[in-house]
Structures are given as C-alpha cells and as structure tokens.
Design a protein around this motif. Structure first.
Motif, PDB file in Angstrom:
ATOM      1  N   ASP A 197       9.983 -11.141 -16.557  1.00  0.00           N
ATOM      2  CA  ASP A 197       8.719 -11.601 -17.151  1.00  0.00           C
ATOM      3  C   ASP A 197       7.832 -10.377 -17.323  1.00  0.00           C
ATOM      4  OD1 ASP A 197       6.304 -12.692 -17.913  1.00  0.00           O
ATOM      5  OD2 ASP A 197       5.900 -13.646 -15.982  1.00  0.00           O
ATOM      6  N   PRO A 198       7.786  -9.796 -18.524  1.00  0.00           N
ATOM      7  CA  PRO A 198       7.025  -8.569 -18.742  1.00  0.00           C
ATOM      8  C   PRO A 198       5.536  -8.666 -18.392  1.00  0.00           C
ATOM      9  CG  PRO A 198       8.489  -8.969 -20.577  1.00  0.00           C
ATOM     10  CD  PRO A 198       8.536 -10.190 -19.717  1.00  0.00           C
ATOM     11  N   ALA A 199       4.976  -9.864 -18.324  1.00  0.00           N
ATOM     12  CA  ALA A 199       3.566 -10.033 -17.958  1.00  0.00           C
ATOM     13  C   ALA A 199       3.380 -10.162 -16.443  1.00  0.00           C
ATOM     14  CB  ALA A 199       2.983 -11.252 -18.662  1.00  0.00           C
ATOM     15  N   LEU A 200       4.471 -10.318 -15.693  1.00  0.00           N
ATOM     16  CA  LEU A 200       4.434 -10.482 -14.235  1.00  0.00           C
ATOM     17  C   LEU A 200       3.489 -11.611 -13.801  1.00  0.00           C
ATOM     18  CD1 LEU A 200       4.454  -6.748 -13.067  1.00  0.00           C
ATOM     19  CD2 LEU A 200       6.354  -8.353 -13.040  1.00  0.00           C
ATOM     20  N   ARG A 201       3.568 -12.729 -14.498  1.00  0.00           N
ATOM     21  CA  ARG A 201       2.658 -13.859 -14.211  1.00  0.00           C
ATOM     22  C   ARG A 201       2.739 -14.341 -12.767  1.00  0.00           C
ATOM     23  NH1 ARG A 201       3.858 -15.090 -19.852  1.00  0.00           N
ATOM     24  NH2 ARG A 201       5.905 -15.729 -19.144  1.00  0.00           N
ATOM     25  N   ALA A 202       3.936 -14.416 -12.178  1.00  0.00           N
ATOM     26  CA  ALA A 202       4.083 -14.892 -10.792  1.00  0.00           C
ATOM     27  C   ALA A 202       3.395 -13.956  -9.802  1.00  0.00           C
ATOM     28  CB  ALA A 202       5.554 -15.034 -10.430  1.00  0.00           C
ATOM     29  N   TYR A 203       3.161 -12.719 -10.196  1.00  0.00           N
ATOM     30  CA  TYR A 203       2.587 -11.718  -9.309  1.00  0.00           C
ATOM     31  C   TYR A 203       1.059 -11.734  -9.300  1.00  0.00           C
ATOM     32  CZ  TYR A 203       7.202  -9.683  -8.834  1.00  0.00           C
ATOM     33  OH  TYR A 203       8.533  -9.478  -8.529  1.00  0.00           O
ATOM     34  N   ASP A 204       0.445 -12.358 -10.297  1.00  0.00           N
ATOM     35  CA  ASP A 204      -1.017 -12.339 -10.386  1.00  0.00           C
ATOM     36  C   ASP A 204      -1.607 -13.385  -9.449  1.00  0.00           C
ATOM     37  OD1 ASP A 204      -3.409 -11.320 -11.167  1.00  0.00           O
ATOM     38  OD2 ASP A 204      -3.503 -12.451 -13.038  1.00  0.00           O
ATOM     39  N   ARG A 205      -2.190 -12.917  -8.358  1.00  0.00           N
ATOM     40  CA  ARG A 205      -2.742 -13.750  -7.284  1.00  0.00           C
ATOM     41  C   ARG A 205      -1.628 -14.579  -6.633  1.00  0.00           C
ATOM     42  NH1 ARG A 205      -7.987 -12.809  -7.149  1.00  0.00           N
ATOM     43  NH2 ARG A 205      -8.655 -14.549  -5.882  1.00  0.00           N
ATOM     44  N   GLY A 206      -0.455 -13.969  -6.559  1.00  0.00           N
ATOM     45  CA  GLY A 206       0.686 -14.611  -5.915  1.00  0.00           C
ATOM     46  C   GLY A 206       0.735 -14.290  -4.430  1.00  0.00           C
ATOM     47  N   VAL A 207       1.373 -15.173  -3.687  1.00  0.00           N
ATOM     48  CA  VAL A 207       1.606 -14.961  -2.259  1.00  0.00           C
ATOM     49  C   VAL A 207       3.039 -15.396  -1.963  1.00  0.00           C
ATOM     50  CG1 VAL A 207       0.937 -15.557   0.110  1.00  0.00           C
ATOM     51  CG2 VAL A 207      -0.818 -15.440  -1.677  1.00  0.00           C
ATOM     52  N   GLY A 208       3.751 -14.565  -1.238  1.00  0.00           N
ATOM     53  CA  GLY A 208       5.110 -14.891  -0.850  1.00  0.00           C
ATOM     54  C   GLY A 208       5.305 -14.693   0.642  1.00  0.00           C
ATOM     55  N   THR A 209       6.342 -15.326   1.174  1.00  0.00           N
ATOM     56  CA  THR A 209       6.633 -15.227   2.602  1.00  0.00           C
ATOM     57  C   THR A 209       7.560 -14.056   2.888  1.00  0.00           C
ATOM     58  OG1 THR A 209       8.471 -16.771   2.337  1.00  0.00           O
ATOM     59  CG2 THR A 209       6.358 -17.703   3.059  1.00  0.00           C
ATOM     60  N   LEU A 210       7.335 -13.430   4.037  1.00  0.00           N
ATOM     61  CA  LEU A 210       8.212 -12.388   4.559  1.00  0.00           C
ATOM     62  C   LEU A 210       8.890 -12.982   5.783  1.00  0.00           C
ATOM     63  CD1 LEU A 210       5.764  -9.344   4.347  1.00  0.00           C
ATOM     64  CD2 LEU A 210       7.567  -9.997   2.730  1.00  0.00           C
ATOM     65  N   ARG A 211      10.194 -13.174   5.711  1.00  0.00           N
ATOM     66  CA  ARG A 211      10.941 -13.822   6.794  1.00  0.00           C
ATOM     67  C   ARG A 211      12.045 -12.911   7.320  1.00  0.00           C
ATOM     68  NH1 ARG A 211      10.290 -19.604   6.739  1.00  0.00           N
ATOM     69  NH2 ARG A 211       9.065 -20.250   4.944  1.00  0.00           N
ATOM     70  N   VAL A 212      12.365 -13.122   8.598  1.00  0.00           N
ATOM     71  CA  VAL A 212      13.517 -12.487   9.229  1.00  0.00           C
ATOM     72  C   VAL A 212      14.301 -13.616   9.884  1.00  0.00           C
ATOM     73  CG1 VAL A 212      14.312 -10.889  11.009  1.00  0.00           C
ATOM     74  CG2 VAL A 212      12.306 -10.311   9.623  1.00  0.00           C
ATOM     75  N   SER A 213      15.543 -13.785   9.479  1.00  0.00           N
ATOM     76  CA  SER A 213      16.401 -14.875   9.966  1.00  0.00           C
ATOM     77  C   SER A 213      15.694 -16.232   9.829  1.00  0.00           C
ATOM     78  CB  SER A 213      16.798 -14.637  11.427  1.00  0.00           C
ATOM     79  OG  SER A 213      17.518 -13.437  11.542  1.00  0.00           O
ATOM     80  N   GLY A 214      15.007 -16.419   8.712  1.00  0.00           N
ATOM     81  CA  GLY A 214      14.332 -17.680   8.420  1.00  0.00           C
ATOM     82  C   GLY A 214      12.963 -17.850   9.047  1.00  0.00           C
ATOM     83  N   GLU A 215      12.554 -16.966   9.956  1.00  0.00           N
ATOM     84  CA  GLU A 215      11.263 -17.069  10.642  1.00  0.00           C
ATOM     85  C   GLU A 215      10.197 -16.263   9.892  1.00  0.00           C
ATOM     86  OE1 GLU A 215       9.271 -15.303  14.685  1.00  0.00           O
ATOM     87  OE2 GLU A 215      11.392 -15.830  14.750  1.00  0.00           O
ATOM     88  N   VAL A 216       9.068 -16.917   9.570  1.00  0.00           N
ATOM     89  CA  VAL A 216       7.982 -16.233   8.867  1.00  0.00           C
ATOM     90  C   VAL A 216       7.384 -15.176   9.785  1.00  0.00           C
ATOM     91  CG1 VAL A 216       5.707 -16.458   7.792  1.00  0.00           C
ATOM     92  CG2 VAL A 216       7.441 -18.210   7.399  1.00  0.00           C
TER      93      VAL A 216
END
Length: 138
Positions: free
Chosen positions: A12-31
């Motif tokens: 997505d050249p506009a990076l729409r998902a990245y604008d004010r996006g938040v994602g989880t950082l997990r290790v072995s499924g644990e946030v």
C-alpha cells in the motif's frame, strides 16, 4: 552492506494502516508492548510517505521515536512480514551530564524478535487514548 539490500515494494504505497496505527508486540503469544505509528510526508528526494514509530511498553514507558523510509523500508518490510526486530525494554538510569545536570537515560535491553500484528482501526483508536499517545511522541 546497505547497497546490497533489495528495494522493498510497498503493498500500500500510501501506508494507510500505519497512519495512527497501533500493533501488538508479542513473544510466544504474550503481549510485551505496542508499536504505534503516524505517517507524514518526506519531500526530498521525491514525495513519499514518511512513517514514524514509537514503542510503548506495558508499564506506559515510551521509547524515543524513529523513522523509516524507502527504498529499503527496513521497519515497514518487517511489520508487513509479521515481525519486528528490536530490543527488550531497557532500564532507566540517571547520569550526571555537563554542569552537574541529571540526564535521564535508558540502557537498551537485549535484542528480541517480536511477533507483530496491527489492531483493527477501532481498537487502535481506543489503544491510542489508553496509551496517552500524542503527536509529540513522534
């Protein structure tokens, strides 16, 4: 060597998902924390999206923001592949700076590969408020 890296073609050249996006950082499924992002625009050498990121740990500690840009898109290509290579949460330390001033510093934790997944837009908006994110964090 950086010149040996391949250019990454943005799905997505506009990076729409990245604008004010938040994602989880997990290790072995644990946030373990969250990665938040905003998208600006870089104007040189050509107009292009310019994502900025900040890691927010579960205790609310925010790291310094960092950017990504093409043609290699190091961070974006990792996130699109579902992982994020970073460091574990560091330890805060006060140290003496010039003229006896106290400087707050963070000693990085060891390297870690996190599983990464974007939150749906409505959850990301709620998490943005919960994490007390502002434009000044980027």
């Amino acid at each position: 060597m950086l010149s040996d890296m391949r250019c990454y073609e943005l799905p997505d050249p506009a990076l729409r998902a990245y604008d004010r996006g938040v994602g989880t950082l997990r290790v072995s499924g644990e946030v373990r924390g969250y990665l938040a992002s905003v998208v600006g625009e870089i104007k040189f050498p050509a107009r292009a999206p310019w994502p900025w990121f900040v890691v927010v740990w579960l205790d609310g500690t925010k790291e310094r923001s960092f950017e990504d840009y093409g043609p290699h898109w190091c961070t974006v290509s990792e996130l699109d592949a579902g992982y994020f290579d970073h460091y574990e949460q560091g330890t805060r330390k006060d140290r003496r700076g010039w003229f006896g001033r106290t400087i707050k510093d963070t000693e990085q934790g060891p390297p870690r590969r996190y599983e990464f997944a974007w939150l749906p837009a409505d959850e990301a908006a709620e998490k943005w408020v919960e994490l007390r994110l502002t434009d000044n964090d980027f």
